[in-house]
Design an enzyme around this catalytic site. Structure first.
Site, PDB file in Angstrom:
ATOM      1  N   ASN A 152      22.565  58.078 -20.486  1.00  0.00           N
ATOM      2  CA  ASN A 152      21.324  57.386 -20.137  1.00  0.00           C
ATOM      3  C   ASN A 152      20.558  56.926 -21.375  1.00  0.00           C
ATOM      4  O   ASN A 152      20.689  57.517 -22.442  1.00  0.00           O
ATOM      5  CB  ASN A 152      20.436  58.332 -19.321  1.00  0.00           C
ATOM      6  N   CYS A 172      26.889  55.387 -12.874  1.00  0.00           N
ATOM      7  CA  CYS A 172      25.798  56.248 -12.429  1.00  0.00           C
ATOM      8  C   CYS A 172      26.229  56.902 -11.120  1.00  0.00           C
ATOM      9  O   CYS A 172      27.051  56.349 -10.387  1.00  0.00           O
ATOM     10  CB  CYS A 172      24.525  55.427 -12.224  1.00  0.00           C
ATOM     11  N   HIS A 202      18.946  53.065 -12.178  1.00  0.00           N
ATOM     12  CA  HIS A 202      17.745  53.848 -11.867  1.00  0.00           C
ATOM     13  C   HIS A 202      16.607  52.978 -11.320  1.00  0.00           C
ATOM     14  O   HIS A 202      15.439  53.330 -11.433  1.00  0.00           O
ATOM     15  CB  HIS A 202      17.281  54.651 -13.087  1.00  0.00           C
ATOM     16  N   TYR A 252      14.382  57.365  -8.081  1.00  0.00           N
ATOM     17  CA  TYR A 252      13.678  56.906  -9.290  1.00  0.00           C
ATOM     18  C   TYR A 252      12.555  55.933  -8.958  1.00  0.00           C
ATOM     19  O   TYR A 252      11.657  55.725  -9.778  1.00  0.00           O
ATOM     20  CB  TYR A 252      14.667  56.258 -10.264  1.00  0.00           C
TER      21      TYR A 252
END
Length: 428
Positions: A152, A172, A202, A252
């Site tokens: 990340n 992811c 995200h 997120y």
């Protein structure tokens, strides 16, 4: 997933001493018919941790009868030499840096989180130069290797790799996590579900869920009607918001849709970094037990659920030229026409030996497109700051971020970011 590989595979995992690694090992062992792994090299400078993880990996393989060899090394070039794929799962600065990322933004009234907002920018600035150096060194000893990035912030790191001409794909576990959760609610095999997953890393929404046929009937309205409360609890957003949106935002999105509420929460409880550090200490103690030969249940609390399944599927498709459709982070190249071609988006894509090609996406509604465009602009500026340095570039990226936006906050956050990361910033 079907194995179409006729040759054994060598993989290297950079960041192999991560407590995530046994999740990967378990997946490699269980899914060996999909990915015929012959050699696994764990690369990490943390020698003591690496030996503990490597020994556990060998025991897991032995228990499940997997024939692959496991090697541990701190020498990147030796470990990556002639690899077919290299997985990146590193954390520059360790949990101590994460603890700071989750703390100092709160002093300015902004979310403190390791991949989103000011903390996410700090992580990008520390990480991008290191990853690019690793990728260049890998290219010299394994020029045909695919680089699979799980580090990340995945979108920014993958964009840096692609801009530098590397054979890279970002990965992811959010999409596969939703697929598994929806499958459980619907009581069907996860492989039968196709998600209309769209956005940035995200920053994604599930716009449709279809069974068997990617063009078939959308089950999401019925899923929300029957299981909306459970889904809302999972993403920590109000049920009525999901009903009004008609989509399922990733968890997120809570940092955007409930920013002030999240800040209040974060100010009154231990940081996630502190929780993870304590869990990692427990996991490493468990991993060191010579009787342990499977991933412990406690690993589920570390995050990264289903990471191994996603990684195995992606590597198998890249090396086996399967043409399977998987959710990845890849170049936009016109998929979302309101974004630059070199933006990195997270959508379903067809995966072949030539790379990944995003599938066509229905026009993104303004409610989502505006936020996606704004965060893409931030990611461009964040990458500029990571590559070229300078306080003004850091300030510009923070000012552009929807979770910062105000110049006074951007000024204060810039000062704090630089102060807490000076050892990792060559220009500071």
């Amino acid at each position: 997933m079907v194995n179409s590989l006729s040759r054994p595979v060598k993989l290297a995992v950079v960041g192999g001493a991560s407590t995530y690694t046994p999740e990967l090992i378990d997946g490699f062992a269980r899914l060996r018919e999909v990915l015929p792994l012959a050699e696994l090299v764990l690369v990490d400078p943390a020698a003591e941790r690496l030996e503990v993880i490597g020994a556990l990996a060998r025991r897991i393989f032995a228990r499940q009868g997997h024939p692959a060899t496991v090697t541990c090394t701190s020498d990147l070039e030796a470990g990556a030499a002639d690899a077919d794929a290299v997985l990146l799962q590193l954390r520059v600065g360790g949990q101590a840096a994460r603890q700071r990322d989750e703390t100092w933004p709160l002093e300015c009234g902004c979310v403190g989180q390791e991949t989103t907002g000011a903390g996410g920018l700090a992580k990008a600035l520390r990480t991008v130069p290191v990853v690019l150096d690793i990728a260049e060194r890998v290219r010299r000893v394994a020029p045909r290797a695919w680089i699979v990035d799980f580090t990340n912030p995945v979108g920014i790191v993958t964009r840096a790799l692609l801009q530098a001409g590397h054979r890279a794909v970002g990965l992811c576990n959010v999409a596969i996590g939703f697929q598994r959760k929806f499958a459980a609610l619907l009581d069907v095999d996860p492989g039968r579900l196709h998600l209309e997953h769209v956005g940035l890393n995200h920053l994604t929404w599930e716009r449709a869920v279809r069974l068997d046929d990617p063009e078939g009937t959308d089950l999401l309205p019925a899923l929300l009607a029957e299981h909306g409360a459970a889904v809302a609890e999972d993403v920590r957003l109000p049920r009525d918001l999901l009903d009004r949106l008609g989509t399922v935002p990733s968890y997120y999105l809570r940092y955007y849709y409930a920013h002030d509420e999240v800040v209040r929460e974060l100010r009154t409880k231990p940081s996630r970094a502190a929780e993870v550090a304590a869990l990692e200490a427990e996991l490493l103690r468990l991993y060191a037990d010579p009787a342990l030969d499977e991933k412990p249940e406690q690993l589920a609390g570390r995050g990264g659920a289903f990471y191994s399944e996603a990684a195995v599927a992606l590597v198998s498709a890249l090396l086996g030229d399967t043409g399977e459709v998987q959710v990845v982070n890849a170049r936009n190249d016109g998929t979302l026409p309101f974004l630059p071609d070199d933006a990195v988006i997270e959508v379903p894509a067809r995966v072949t030996a030539s790379g990944v090609a995003p599938l066509p996406v229905a026009p993104l509604e303004p409610l989502y497109a505006g936020l996606v465009a704004a965060v893409t602009g931030y990611e461009h500026l964040a990458l500029e700051a990571a590559l070229r340095g300078g306080r003004d570039r850091v300030f510009a990226a923070l000012l552009a971020h929807p979770l910062v936006g105000q110049y006074e906050h951007a000024e204060q956050l810039t000062d704090r970011l630089v102060a807490h990361n000076r050892e990792h910033l060559a220009w500071a």
